[in-house]
Design a protein around this motif. Structure first.
Motif, PDB file in Angstrom:
ATOM      1  N   GLU A  32       7.420  -3.746  -3.537  1.00 34.85           N
ATOM      2  CA  GLU A  32       6.112  -3.393  -4.101  1.00 34.85           C
ATOM      3  C   GLU A  32       5.551  -4.546  -4.935  1.00 34.85           C
ATOM      4  OE1 GLU A  32       3.955  -0.048  -6.947  1.00 34.85           O
ATOM      5  OE2 GLU A  32       5.906   0.370  -6.041  1.00 34.85           O
ATOM      6  N   TRP A  35       4.236  -7.014  -2.518  1.00 37.61           N
ATOM      7  CA  TRP A  35       2.963  -6.498  -1.984  1.00 37.61           C
ATOM      8  C   TRP A  35       1.817  -6.793  -2.944  1.00 37.61           C
ATOM      9  CZ3 TRP A  35       0.880  -1.636  -4.094  1.00 37.61           C
ATOM     10  CH2 TRP A  35      -0.337  -1.276  -3.510  1.00 37.61           C
ATOM     11  N   PRO A  43      -2.882  -1.742   2.978  1.00 40.48           N
ATOM     12  CA  PRO A  43      -3.094  -0.456   2.296  1.00 40.48           C
ATOM     13  C   PRO A  43      -1.813   0.023   1.608  1.00 40.48           C
ATOM     14  CG  PRO A  43      -4.058  -0.411   4.484  1.00 40.48           C
ATOM     15  CD  PRO A  43      -3.273  -1.679   4.407  1.00 40.48           C
ATOM     16  N   ALA A  44      -1.973   0.662   0.466  1.00 39.16           N
ATOM     17  CA  ALA A  44      -0.827   1.111  -0.321  1.00 39.16           C
ATOM     18  C   ALA A  44       0.071   2.071   0.454  1.00 39.16           C
ATOM     19  CB  ALA A  44      -1.309   1.768  -1.612  1.00 39.16           C
ATOM     20  N   ASP A  45      -0.543   2.849   1.353  1.00 41.67           N
ATOM     21  CA  ASP A  45       0.280   3.825   2.070  1.00 41.67           C
ATOM     22  C   ASP A  45       1.193   3.185   3.111  1.00 41.67           C
ATOM     23  OD1 ASP A  45      -1.558   3.161   4.046  1.00 41.67           O
ATOM     24  OD2 ASP A  45      -2.406   5.172   4.225  1.00 41.67           O
ATOM     25  N   ARG A  46       1.084   1.857   3.292  1.00 41.72           N
ATOM     26  CA  ARG A  46       1.979   1.166   4.214  1.00 41.72           C
ATOM     27  C   ARG A  46       3.153   0.486   3.493  1.00 41.72           C
ATOM     28  NH1 ARG A  46      -0.300  -2.462   8.775  1.00 41.72           N
ATOM     29  NH2 ARG A  46       1.741  -1.838   9.620  1.00 41.72           N
ATOM     30  N   VAL A  47       3.176   0.561   2.179  1.00 44.32           N
ATOM     31  CA  VAL A  47       4.284  -0.049   1.443  1.00 44.32           C
ATOM     32  C   VAL A  47       5.631   0.535   1.869  1.00 44.32           C
ATOM     33  CG1 VAL A  47       5.304  -0.403  -0.844  1.00 44.32           C
ATOM     34  CG2 VAL A  47       2.849  -0.759  -0.496  1.00 44.32           C
ATOM     35  N   PRO A  48       5.746   1.850   2.102  1.00 47.89           N
ATOM     36  CA  PRO A  48       7.041   2.348   2.603  1.00 47.89           C
ATOM     37  C   PRO A  48       7.473   1.692   3.912  1.00 47.89           C
ATOM     38  CG  PRO A  48       5.722   4.164   1.776  1.00 47.89           C
ATOM     39  CD  PRO A  48       4.833   2.945   1.777  1.00 47.89           C
ATOM     40  N   GLU A  49       6.519   1.298   4.767  1.00 46.03           N
ATOM     41  CA  GLU A  49       6.876   0.570   5.990  1.00 46.03           C
ATOM     42  C   GLU A  49       7.489  -0.781   5.649  1.00 46.03           C
ATOM     43  OE1 GLU A  49       3.871   0.246   9.082  1.00 46.03           O
ATOM     44  OE2 GLU A  49       2.762   1.876   8.139  1.00 46.03           O
TER      45      GLU A  49
END
Length: 254
Positions: A32, A35, A43-49
């Protein structure tokens, strides 16, 4: 758990990363930070990827390090460059790597902490009369610091990748761990979060292999994570260190 623990155990060897210490969580914080610094367009929702890619290591750079094929910093730089290339960031070459490492590794070290069940499990194993130590594929100095920062400084790091120039699943690593622990390999558990490298590797080295299959923490990306394969190999499967401690206690009173 399908395979039972033997009743005559003498000792337990534990993996460090994602077994005793929540390295997955520390990596998530580090990715993170990368990132925010280098890949803010994602996009923040792709950080888990991103975290999944780092942990999955699809090209096997870390395992190449444990086989003695890459230096530690080189495998890490290659993984960093792969992360950036995958998500449209600037390349991470030898010139830019030191600055990248300051962001990533500084966050990583500040994020070390033990799994919630680690301290109590170590204490319970010792209370049951067992010898306890750690065997890891990372460098000794780093793992000593990691365990100390996590409140587990009393768990001795017995064998690392530095002992033989290679790491698990080389059988010498497990056997040396048992020798230094002072226990019979056949009466020694090896507990780790990777089925092939840890648990099956331990079984092939003559120890009792235990796969710590914590819910929701599998790596994917081609890693062997099949309970049926574990059962076929004679591996004990536990969902937590707490369950491990309970099983050891139950085996001792049979």
């Amino acid at each position: 758990m399908t395979t039972a623990l033997p009743a005559d155990l003498e000792g337990v060897l534990l993996d460090v990363d994602d077994t005793l210490v929540d390295t997955r969580g520390a990596f998530a914080a580090s990715v993170e930070a990368v990132w925010r610094t280098y890949l803010p367009h994602v996009p923040a929702d792709r950080v888990p990827e991103m975290v999944a890619l780092w942990r999955g290591d699809p090209h096997g750079y870390y395992r190449a390090y444990t086989r003695g094929e890459l230096a530690f910093d080189e495998q890490r730089r290659l993984r960093a460059d792969e992360l950036h290339r995958t998500f449209g960031g600037p390349p991470v070459d030898e010139a830019t790597y030191p600055a990248w490492l300051e962001v990533f590794w500084g966050t990583f070290e500040r994020s070390w902490h033990a799994h919630d069940d680690a301290r109590a499990t170590v204490d319970a194993l010792r209370a049951a009369g067992l010898e306890v130590g750690a065997v890891t594929n990372a460098a000794r100095a780093m793992q000593d610091r990691k365990l100390a920062a996590s409140g587990l400084a009393d768990v001795p790091v017995l064998v690392t990748v530095e002992n033989f120039g290679v790491g698990k699943p080389d059988p010498r690593v497990f056997q040396e761990g048992a020798r230094l622990l002072g226990t019979d390999p056949a009466r020694t558990l090896y507990v780790g979060d990777e089925l092939d490298v840890d648990a099956i590797g331990a079984v092939r080295a003559g120890l009792v292999g235990v796969w710590l299959d914590r819910p929701g923490t599998r790596r994917g990306d081609g890693h062997l994570e099949d309970p049926a394969a574990a059962d076929e190999a004679g591996v004990v499967v536990v969902p937590s260190l707490t369950r491990l401690a309970e099983s050891v206690t139950q085996a001792a009173v049979r």
